[in-house]
Scaffold this motif. Structure first.
Motif, PDB file in Angstrom:
ATOM      1  N   THR A   1     -86.116 -18.255  19.141  1.00 45.39           N
ATOM      2  CA  THR A   1     -84.834 -18.644  19.293  1.00 45.39           C
ATOM      3  C   THR A   1     -84.671 -19.783  19.942  1.00 45.39           C
ATOM      4  O   THR A   1     -83.930 -20.709  19.547  1.00 45.39           O
ATOM      5  CB  THR A   1     -84.109 -17.662  19.764  1.00 45.39           C
ATOM      6  N   ARG A   2     -85.521 -20.151  20.982  1.00 45.10           N
ATOM      7  CA  ARG A   2     -85.332 -21.507  21.417  1.00 45.10           C
ATOM      8  C   ARG A   2     -86.099 -22.597  20.745  1.00 45.10           C
ATOM      9  O   ARG A   2     -85.220 -23.576  20.684  1.00 45.10           O
ATOM     10  CB  ARG A   2     -86.372 -21.234  22.869  1.00 45.10           C
TER      11      ARG A   2
ATOM     12  N   GLY B   1     -82.067 -11.841  18.812  1.00 45.90           N
ATOM     13  CA  GLY B   1     -82.787 -12.386  19.917  1.00 45.90           C
ATOM     14  C   GLY B   1     -83.941 -11.253  19.987  1.00 45.90           C
ATOM     15  O   GLY B   1     -84.488 -11.412  21.097  1.00 45.90           O
TER      16      GLY B   1
ATOM     17  N   ALA C   1     -82.947 -23.527  18.163  1.00 42.98           N
ATOM     18  CA  ALA C   1     -81.865 -24.027  19.089  1.00 42.98           C
ATOM     19  C   ALA C   1     -82.267 -25.704  19.355  1.00 42.98           C
ATOM     20  O   ALA C   1     -81.408 -26.416  19.153  1.00 42.98           O
ATOM     21  CB  ALA C   1     -81.586 -23.376  20.318  1.00 42.98           C
TER      22      ALA C   1
ATOM     23  N   GLU D   1     -83.355 -13.547  12.768  1.00 47.70           N
ATOM     24  CA  GLU D   1     -84.197 -13.169  13.959  1.00 47.70           C
ATOM     25  C   GLU D   1     -83.735 -13.973  15.431  1.00 47.70           C
ATOM     26  O   GLU D   1     -83.636 -13.584  16.614  1.00 47.70           O
ATOM     27  CB  GLU D   1     -85.466 -13.684  13.756  1.00 47.70           C
ATOM     28  N   ALA D   2     -83.148 -15.118  15.098  1.00 46.08           N
ATOM     29  CA  ALA D   2     -82.705 -15.870  16.317  1.00 46.08           C
ATOM     30  C   ALA D   2     -81.371 -15.335  16.810  1.00 46.08           C
ATOM     31  O   ALA D   2     -80.927 -15.180  18.096  1.00 46.08           O
ATOM     32  CB  ALA D   2     -82.238 -17.247  15.968  1.00 46.08           C
ATOM     33  N   TYR D   3     -80.538 -14.766  15.891  1.00 47.72           N
ATOM     34  CA  TYR D   3     -79.380 -14.051  16.148  1.00 47.72           C
ATOM     35  C   TYR D   3     -79.499 -12.822  17.101  1.00 47.72           C
ATOM     36  O   TYR D   3     -78.839 -12.564  18.116  1.00 47.72           O
ATOM     37  CB  TYR D   3     -78.539 -13.700  15.002  1.00 47.72           C
TER      38      TYR D   3
ATOM     39  N   ARG E   1     -71.002 -14.595  17.787  1.00 46.52           N
ATOM     40  CA  ARG E   1     -72.153 -14.118  18.221  1.00 46.52           C
ATOM     41  C   ARG E   1     -71.616 -12.971  19.427  1.00 46.52           C
ATOM     42  O   ARG E   1     -72.433 -12.199  19.939  1.00 46.52           O
ATOM     43  CB  ARG E   1     -73.165 -14.973  19.031  1.00 46.52           C
TER      44      ARG E   1
ATOM     45  N   PRO F   1     -87.467 -14.485  21.724  1.00 37.62           N
ATOM     46  CA  PRO F   1     -86.689 -15.520  22.560  1.00 37.62           C
ATOM     47  C   PRO F   1     -87.367 -16.836  22.110  1.00 37.62           C
ATOM     48  O   PRO F   1     -86.859 -17.835  22.210  1.00 37.62           O
ATOM     49  CB  PRO F   1     -87.012 -14.907  23.906  1.00 37.62           C
TER      50      PRO F   1
END
Length: 356
Positions: free
Chosen positions: A49-50, A43, A53, A39-41, A355, A46
């Protein structure tokens, strides 16, 4: 294609990129972690993803699970099923133990009473009639108790049988849930569990090996002959691997065209011998369509091996076996290589490159 060859072909698919990212960052290769990184890849979320990270490159499993629980509530469903299964099994076994103890106690008491009665009636004394009367009353009372006890025992036995049926159904469900439908080997979920279990004890790590095996040029096979043929070849390779190892060796389809073996009770040299037996057997097996005559071969496989004693945990063990597999691919394919520390220098690129 396995991520071991990702650097040379720039990793064309998302799955390989995500898997490579997890390995480089030291994240355990389990399905719920893969979902987070996927899911982070892409995007699609968001905020997720944050948050992922923000954990940096040393995220703990507890921190990852906290994010997973927030965004993917289904993470804990399989754990709940496994927990219910374990609880049911434990309760059933405890019930059966109590049942056996109760039954043994009742049988022993009845036997003792009968023997006592026989001994008393065999004596020619003036008190025989009195003793008979006392024993008769006691026997009647005990008989009622035994009758009730037997009824209880029968009821519990019936309930135990019913619980045993449920347990067997759950065992079958768990077997199906842990089996890859295409190859009939253990699936990735079962493999992750097995990999983690290696580190439950330190006693056998020096005689436990992980082997990762990847079919060479499998993407070319799919592109040339189509995925139905590719699936048949996957199933055939799985059968060949299973046929060339002992029954106690764990064999799984780890994903795509990658297979994993956990070998327990063998030295590195012995594990290498097993890996080579698989490789040579596959190299000498023809892959030909008997109806059309089309030859799909030769089909070969590359294998990477690492002993559990060379890693601190399941994630590191997987990563090192994968590095050895990468080196086997990079060294010409159709070969087996064992992990050595010097191999790490070829596996140092950041996952962020992929990526793009």
């Amino acid at each position: 294609m396995n991520t071991a060859v990702a650097q040379r072909v720039q990793v064309p698919d998302i799955a390989a990129q995500v898997t490579y990212a997890m390995r480089i960052m030291g994240v355990s290769p389990i399905p719920r972690n893969y979902e987070l990184f996927y899911e982070a890849y892409i995007g699609s979320n968001p905020k997720l993803t944050r948050e992922l990270a923000a954990l940096g490159s040393k995220a703990s499993q507890e921190e990852l699970d906290a994010i997973g629980a927030q965004y993917f509530g289904h993470h804990h469903r399989t754990e709940a099923i496994d927990g219910a299964h374990t609880k049911l099994v434990g309760e059933l076994e405890g019930l059966l133990r109590l049942l056996k103890q109760e039954q043994t106690s009742l049988e022993s008491y009845t036997k003792l009473l009968d023997e006592t009665f026989l001994r008393i009636t065999s004596k020619n004394t003036a008190s025989v009639d009195i003793l008979k009367s006392v024993i008769g009353v006691l026997t009647e009372a005990t008989g009622d108790t035994i009758s009730q006890g037997k009824e209880m025992v029968e009821n519990v036995v019936q309930k135990s049988r019913e619980m045993d049926v449920v347990r067997k159904e759950l065992d079958e469900y768990k077997r199906i849930a842990n089996t890859d439908s295409l190859t009939q080997l253990s699936n990735r979920r079962a493999f992750d569990d097995k990999l983690s279990a290696i580190y439950n004890t330190s006693m056998t790590r020096n005689v436990t090996a992980l082997i990762l095996a990847d079919i060479d040029h499998f993407k070319k096979i799919n592109d040339t002959y189509g995925h139905p043929v590719g699936d048949k070849i996957l199933a055939s390779v799985a059968s060949l691997i299973r046929a060339n190892v002992r029954k106690d060796i764990f064999v799984a389809r780890a994903g795509g065209e990658e297979f994993a073996l956990v070998i327990e009770g063998n030295t590195e040299e012995e594990a290498m011998t097993i890996a080579e037996r698989i490789r040579i057997a596959l190299e000498n097996t023809p892959f030909k369509n008997s109806r059309t005559g089309v030859n799909y071969g030769p089909i070969t496989i590359s294998l990477g091996l690492c002993m559990a004693s060379e890693a601190e945990g399941p994630g590191e063990l997987y990563s090192k076996a994968d590095i050895a597999l990468y080196c086997a691919k990079n060294g010409g394919r159709n070969r087996t290589m064992a992990f050595e520390e010097g191999m790490k220098k070829d596996f140092s690129k950041s996952w962020l490159i992929y990526r793009k």
